[in-house]
Design an enzyme around this catalytic site. Structure first.
Site, mmCIF file in Angstrom:
data_model
loop_
_atom_site.group_PDB
_atom_site.id
_atom_site.type_symbol
_atom_site.label_atom_id
_atom_site.label_comp_id
_atom_site.label_asym_id
_atom_site.label_seq_id
_atom_site.Cartn_x
_atom_site.Cartn_y
_atom_site.Cartn_z
ATOM 1 N N MET A 187 0.803 -1.051 0.031
ATOM 2 C CA MET A 187 0.101 0.043 0.081
ATOM 3 C C MET A 187 0.978 1.162 0.060
ATOM 4 O O MET A 187 1.474 1.547 0.894
ATOM 5 C CB MET A 187 -0.980 -0.045 1.233
ATOM 6 N N ALA A 188 0.943 1.956 -1.080
ATOM 7 C CA ALA A 188 1.958 3.279 -1.310
ATOM 8 C C ALA A 188 1.444 4.078 -0.106
ATOM 9 O O ALA A 188 0.216 4.317 0.015
ATOM 10 C CB ALA A 188 1.529 3.806 -2.580
ATOM 11 N N GLN B 3 7.435 -4.399 -5.386
ATOM 12 C CA GLN B 3 7.004 -4.265 -6.048
ATOM 13 C C GLN B 3 7.117 -3.176 -7.459
ATOM 14 O O GLN B 3 7.482 -2.226 -6.995
ATOM 15 C CB GLN B 3 5.675 -3.859 -5.835
ATOM 16 N N CYS C 140 -3.116 -1.594 -10.224
ATOM 17 C CA CYS C 140 -3.344 -0.378 -9.542
ATOM 18 C C CYS C 140 -4.392 0.579 -10.588
ATOM 19 O O CYS C 140 -4.060 0.490 -11.689
ATOM 20 C CB CYS C 140 -1.992 0.463 -9.350
ATOM 21 N N LYS D 128 0.246 -9.042 -9.319
ATOM 22 C CA LYS D 128 -0.885 -8.660 -8.276
ATOM 23 C C LYS D 128 -1.807 -8.124 -9.271
ATOM 24 O O LYS D 128 -1.466 -7.034 -10.202
ATOM 25 C CB LYS D 128 -0.623 -7.662 -7.295
ATOM 26 N N GLY E 180 -8.747 -8.571 -0.430
ATOM 27 C CA GLY E 180 -9.753 -7.816 -0.389
ATOM 28 C C GLY E 180 -10.745 -7.920 0.777
ATOM 29 O O GLY E 180 -11.417 -8.849 0.937
ATOM 30 N N ASP E 181 -10.680 -6.711 1.696
ATOM 31 C CA ASP E 181 -11.678 -6.719 2.788
ATOM 32 C C ASP E 181 -11.510 -7.926 3.591
ATOM 33 O O ASP E 181 -12.245 -8.364 4.375
ATOM 34 C CB ASP E 181 -13.177 -6.738 2.320
HETATM 35 C C1 LIG Z 1 -3.500 3.573 0.121
HETATM 36 C C2 LIG Z 1 -3.434 2.392 -0.609
HETATM 37 C C3 LIG Z 1 -2.258 2.040 -1.382
HETATM 38 C C4 LIG Z 1 -2.176 1.172 -2.136
HETATM 39 N N1 LIG Z 1 -1.292 0.748 -3.014
HETATM 40 C C5 LIG Z 1 -0.997 -0.137 -3.615
HETATM 41 C C6 LIG Z 1 0.282 -0.428 -4.444
HETATM 42 O O1 LIG Z 1 1.422 0.306 -4.489
HETATM 43 N N2 LIG Z 1 0.291 -1.755 -4.975
HETATM 44 C C7 LIG Z 1 -0.795 -2.642 -5.219
HETATM 45 O O2 LIG Z 1 -0.361 -3.594 -5.925
HETATM 46 N N3 LIG Z 1 -1.684 -2.282 -4.407
HETATM 47 C C8 LIG Z 1 -1.910 -1.201 -3.719
HETATM 48 N N4 LIG Z 1 -3.128 -0.937 -3.036
HETATM 49 C C9 LIG Z 1 -4.091 -1.999 -3.078
HETATM 50 C C10 LIG Z 1 -3.901 -3.033 -1.889
HETATM 51 O O3 LIG Z 1 -2.716 -3.838 -2.096
HETATM 52 C C11 LIG Z 1 -5.122 -4.234 -1.838
HETATM 53 O O4 LIG Z 1 -5.047 -4.695 -3.142
HETATM 54 C C12 LIG Z 1 -6.317 -3.421 -1.589
HETATM 55 O O5 LIG Z 1 -6.264 -2.358 -0.601
HETATM 56 C C13 LIG Z 1 -7.495 -4.356 -1.336
HETATM 57 O O6 LIG Z 1 -7.386 -5.041 0.003
HETATM 58 P P1 LIG Z 1 -7.510 -4.729 1.335
HETATM 59 O O7 LIG Z 1 -9.176 -4.700 1.400
HETATM 60 O O8 LIG Z 1 -7.057 -5.832 2.051
HETATM 61 O O9 LIG Z 1 -7.246 -3.373 1.717
HETATM 62 C C14 LIG Z 1 -3.382 -0.044 -2.158
HETATM 63 C C15 LIG Z 1 -4.257 0.281 -1.534
HETATM 64 C C16 LIG Z 1 -4.502 1.290 -0.716
HETATM 65 C C17 LIG Z 1 -5.851 1.571 0.270
#
Ligand SMILES: Cc1cc2nc3c(=O)[nH]c(=O)nc-3n(C[C@H](O)[C@H](O)[C@H](O)COP(=O)(O)O)c2cc1C
Length: 342
Positions: A26-27, A79, A109, A148, A210-211
């Site tokens: 998560m960036a 990544q 993304c 991913k 996801g979630d």
């Molecule tokens: C603030 C933020 C930054 C993210 N940055 C990236 C990223 O750099 N690379 C990536 O593959 N996914 C990124 N994601 C997506 C997450 O890796 C993940 O796929 C998405 O949040 C769903 O999973 P979760 O419901 O567990 O959060 C980002 C998500 C968030 C909320």
């Protein structure tokens, strides 16, 4: 999938994940301090925040900070995003030369900044390019290459599943699928059916994402998709101990959780320096205050301007919470016996 199954190792060739509960990239969030905490609590796999494959950005401070490894033996998984197979191969070579033990390619993304350059999820319908990128990166490095992605571009297509299969054929070692389409971004229910279809079509391991926020959501995700493990993003913010809980360990006591928050704060101040550290800390500490059930204190913390003020405030909160827990424990003997109030 039981705790035992999630806590079993996953073999990716030259890298063995110590378990099947991964922290999502998560960036702006999954930086070295956060990954340090996640690793300490047993995350099986952690991917760096995305780095651009543009070589002219290689030496920016942001890119350099994103390529720093976490201490303590965590395999460094980086990544990257981009759309030019040759440039991506060169970036992968450099990353592996710097010590990356695994390269992850982002085909999921939805951010405008990334998609404008026809990278991330913008590539999902272009299987030829996905194949060319994965093939180029796989031939450039000796470490595992993972991808991913999302379910597709829109709610009713499965471009992401086809992309995962194309990536496998091109030499990818593992796939992560976020159960939403690009159009859905982060909103609406996660769809497990396309992820289950991907699991059926793939021979390589798949992590569902996801979630997922606790044992129940992890079990549902794995049961409905037959995935080999889970990847957790937002659910781990403010509670890095989730990895311990999902791999069969105990929930740390309130006292321990308060200390973890303080430790994470100090890591952020040290890693970013006092000024930037104060800003970054706000995102994380507000999440801890939420998971610790004291969200009403968030405005107070957000108003603090210096690292010293943040640290002093957190120390005072920790002392005060521990005292009040001890008093409660004395007042009610059954609470004293409850390990959560240690
Ligand atoms: C603030 C933020 C930054 C993210 N940055 C990236 C990223 O750099 N690379 C990536 O593959 N996914 C990124 N994601 C997506 C997450 O890796 C993940 O796929 C998405 O949040 C769903 O999973 P979760 O419901 O567990 O959060 C980002 C998500 C968030 C909320």
């Amino acid at each position: 999938m039981s705790d035992a199954a999630l806590s079993s190792a996953l073999d990716l060739g030259s890298v063995q994940l110590r378990n099947r509960v991964a922290l999502a990239p998560m960036a702006g969030l999954t930086d070295v301090p956060f990954r340090t905490m996640a690793w300490r609590f047993g995350a099986g796999h952690m991917v760096s925040e995305m780095v651009a494959s543009k070589l002219e950005l290689w030496n920016t401070q942001k890119s350099q900070l994103r390529r720093i490894a976490v201490a303590g033996g965590a395999p460094m998984a980086v990544q990257m995003a981009g759309n030019d197979p040759g440039v991506m191969a060169e970036t992968a070579r450099r990353l592996s030369g710097e010590g990356a033990a695994l390269i992850d390619i982002n085909f999921g993304c939805p951010a405008k900044k990334v998609c404008r350059r026809a990278a991330g999820s913008a590539l999902l319908a272009d299987l030829e390019r996905i194949t060319a990128i994965v093939e180029a990166v796989v031939s450039a490095v000796a470490v595992p290459v993972t991808v991913k992605t999302r379910t597709g571009l829109d709610i009713d297509d499965e471009y992401g599943v086809d992309a995962a299969v194309a990536a496998e054929q091109a030499g990818a070692t593992m796939v992560v699928i976020h159960g939403r389409s690009r159009a859905c971004r982060f909103v609406g229910p996660v769809r497990f059916k396309p992820v289950a279809n991907a699991t059926q079509r793939l021979k390589i391991p798949l992590l569902v994402n996801g979630d997922i926020t606790d044992k129940q959501t992890a079990t549902v995700a794995v049961t409905q998709t037959a995935a080999d493990g889970v990847m957790i993003g937002r659910g781990a913010i403010g509670q890095p101990w989730l990895f311990q809980v999902l791999t069969g360990g105990e929930m740390p006591s309130v006292r321990e959780r308060l200390c973890v928050m303080g430790e994470h704060l100090q890591h952020m101040h040290q890693f970013y320096g006092l000024q930037q550290g104060v800003r970054i800390a706000r995102k994380h500490i507000q999440a801890y205050l939420q998971t610790l059930g004291v969200a009403q204190l968030i405005p107070q913390f957000m108003s603090l301007d210096t690292a010293f003020e943040q640290l002093t405030w957190l120390n005072a909160l920790t002392e005060c919470r521990i005292k009040s827990l001890q008093q409660q424990a004395l007042a009610t003997p059954q609470m004293a016996a409850n390990s959560a109030y240690r």
